[in-house]
Scaffold this active site. Structure first.
Site, PDB file in Angstrom:
ATOM      1  N   GLY A  13       0.824  -1.211   0.000  1.00 57.14           N
ATOM      2  CA  GLY A  13       0.000   0.000   0.000  1.00 57.14           C
ATOM      3  C   GLY A  13       0.850   1.249   0.000  1.00 57.14           C
ATOM      4  N   TYR A 159     -13.951  -3.413   9.810  1.00 62.26           N
ATOM      5  CA  TYR A 159     -12.629  -2.774   9.890  1.00 62.26           C
ATOM      6  C   TYR A 159     -11.957  -3.082  11.230  1.00 62.26           C
ATOM      7  CZ  TYR A 159      -9.094   0.915   9.977  1.00 62.26           C
ATOM      8  OH  TYR A 159      -7.908   1.608  10.068  1.00 62.26           O
TER       9      TYR A 159
END
Length: 260
Positions: A13, A159
């Site tokens: 990422g 999450y």
């Protein structure tokens, strides 16, 4: 740790936000930085920004097959890694989604891909080496009866569960690697940094960068492993992270879900 200009560091990422900032700083200090992301155009732009000591690796971490391919490409090009930073992540989508492998999407991208990538790259992490898992202050215990959230899905629940799973894995891995010279730590970089997942930031990217950079480079942390940090300070994660039975259940589940 080896001098920074002798280190090879993989950051997942790394084409946006914290990952990109970390890649740029480490490359500027002479590290060989392996930049991972999903988009070739953004990857090219990142390499242009941070210079020649960087390489690009494209993979969609919502796919077990692509995660395996990423590990294989890195192993082929770099037989030795000094640091693996599992930074890639996503916010829970508004409604429940599944990956191509049939797993709840947030769990796979935020946790399961990092678990698999770490397992596959362990042979290349030659002591002294570090594994840094970018987690979050948002944590919710894993419901082992419904890990894939087929009932009562909520974006924040997805999450928070995935981020706590990262910390369980960190603690478990640190115990496994004790005495090898390879450490594993997790952190919440900073609260609501200005990234694509945060519409209203309350802290700066620099704060999160400083905390993450410290876990990657600080010599004082050479022998520190299995810890969770909130920014620059060591902290306690949710109690489930320290439950050996929960960690064993997650380990067994992760092996089953990522098996060839």
């Amino acid at each position: 740790m080896r001098p920074i200009d002798q280190q090879t560091i993989l950051i997942t990422g790394a084409t946006d936000g914290l990952g990109r900032a970390l890649a740029a700083r480490l490359a500027a200090e002479g590290a060989t930085v392996l930049v991972h992301g999903r988009d070739d155009q953004r990857g090219k732009a990142t390499l242009q920004e941070i210079g020649s000591r960087a390489s690009w690796y494209r993979a969609d971490l919502s796919s077990v097959a692509e995660t395996r391919a990423l590990a294989e490409a890195v192993r082929t090009d770099h037989p030795r890694l000094d640091v693996l930073v599992n930074n890639a992540g996503m916010a829970g989508p508004p409604s429940r989604e599944e990956s191509t492998d049939g797993h709840e999407l947030t769990f796979q991208v935020n946790y399961l891909s990092g678990y698999l990538l770490t397992r596959l790259l362990l042979p290349t992490l030659t002591a002294p080496a570090r594994i840094v898992n970018v987690s979050s202050l948002a944590q919710q215990p894993i419901d082992f009866d419904d890990v894939m959230l087929t009932r009562g899905y909520a974006p924040m629940r997805a999450y928070s569960q995935s981020k706590l799973a990262q910390i369980l894995f960190t603690v478990d891995l640190a115990e496994e690697l004790a005495g090898t010279g390879v450490t594993a730590n997790a952190l919440h970089p900073a609260s609501l940094m200005p990234t694509k997942m945060v519409p209203t930031p309350v802290s700066t990217l620099e704060e999160g960068l400083e905390a993450t950079y410290r876990l990657v480079t600080d010599p004082a942390l050479d022998d520190v492993s299995g810890r969770y940090f909130d920014g620059l300070e060591e902290a306690r994660a949710d109690a489930q992270a320290y439950d050996p039975d929960a960690r064993a259940r997650l380990r067994d589940l992760s092996e089953r879900l990522t098996a060839p």
